[in-house]
Motif scaffolding. Structure first.
Motif, short mmCIF file in Angstrom:
data_model
loop_
_atom_site.label_atom_id
_atom_site.label_comp_id
_atom_site.label_asym_id
_atom_site.label_seq_id
_atom_site.Cartn_x
_atom_site.Cartn_y
_atom_site.Cartn_z
N GLU A 102 -2.08 -6.21 -7.05
CA GLU A 102 -2.83 -7.06 -6.12
C GLU A 102 -4.22 -6.45 -5.93
OE1 GLU A 102 -1.70 -9.83 -4.76
OE2 GLU A 102 0.46 -9.68 -5.11
N GLU B 37 -8.31 -6.65 -4.50
CA GLU B 37 -9.09 -7.19 -3.39
C GLU B 37 -10.44 -7.70 -3.89
OE1 GLU B 37 -9.53 -4.35 -0.18
OE2 GLU B 37 -7.53 -3.56 -0.62
N ALA B 38 -10.89 -8.80 -3.32
CA ALA B 38 -12.18 -9.38 -3.68
C ALA B 38 -13.30 -8.37 -3.49
CB ALA B 38 -12.45 -10.62 -2.82
N SER C 186 -12.90 -8.20 -9.13
CA SER C 186 -12.44 -9.57 -8.91
C SER C 186 -13.28 -10.25 -7.83
CB SER C 186 -10.97 -9.56 -8.49
OG SER C 186 -10.53 -10.87 -8.22
N THR D 268 -12.00 -12.70 -6.12
CA THR D 268 -11.03 -13.17 -5.13
C THR D 268 -9.90 -12.16 -4.96
OG1 THR D 268 -9.81 -14.30 -6.88
CG2 THR D 268 -11.42 -15.62 -5.67
N ASP D 269 -9.20 -12.25 -3.82
CA ASP D 269 -7.95 -11.49 -3.67
C ASP D 269 -6.96 -12.15 -4.61
OD1 ASP D 269 -9.13 -10.02 -1.69
OD2 ASP D 269 -8.04 -10.96 -0.03
N SER D 270 -6.40 -11.42 -5.52
CA SER D 270 -5.48 -12.03 -6.47
C SER D 270 -4.60 -10.99 -7.14
CB SER D 270 -6.27 -12.80 -7.54
OG SER D 270 -7.20 -11.94 -8.16
N LYS D 271 -3.60 -11.48 -7.86
CA LYS D 271 -2.73 -10.59 -8.63
C LYS D 271 -3.24 -10.56 -10.06
CE LYS D 271 1.82 -10.41 -8.11
NZ LYS D 271 3.26 -10.78 -8.24
N VAL D 272 -3.45 -9.36 -10.57
CA VAL D 272 -3.99 -9.18 -11.93
C VAL D 272 -2.96 -8.41 -12.76
CG1 VAL D 272 -5.83 -8.10 -13.29
CG2 VAL D 272 -6.37 -9.18 -11.10
#
Ligand code: FES
Ligand code: FES
Length: 79
Positions: free
Chosen positions: A15, A17-18, A52, A54-58
């Protein structure tokens, strides 16, 4: 060393963070996978910066053979 170490034959789901920068380990020797811990020192590898929007799963590449590093492109299935 000219070939990276296969840290694992699957990606690491992280996960992120933006706006935060991450440094993916390209050499495979880091003990803090999938990120660089400085162990590449003395090799011809350098970490790859990832940021990233956006906050996302990479899904970061664990096998170090991805053609789209630092993210997994499925190449691990051919190892
Ligand atoms: Fe692998 Fe830094 S420890 S690139
Ligand atoms: Fe490396 Fe998927 S883990 S390409």
């Amino acid at each position: 060393m000219s070939e990276p170490v296969v840290a694992q034959k699957s990606p690491y789901a992280i996960e992120v963070e933006a706006g935060k920068s991450y440094f993916w380990c390209a050499c495979g020797q880091s003990s803090k996978q999938p990120f660089c811990d400085g162990s590449h020192k003395g090799t011809n590898f350098t970490p790859v910066k990832y940021t990233s929007e956006t906050d996302s799963k990479v899904f970061f590449c664990g096998c170090k053979a991805s053609g789209k590093a630092p993210v997994c492109d499925g190449s691990h299935s051919k190892l």
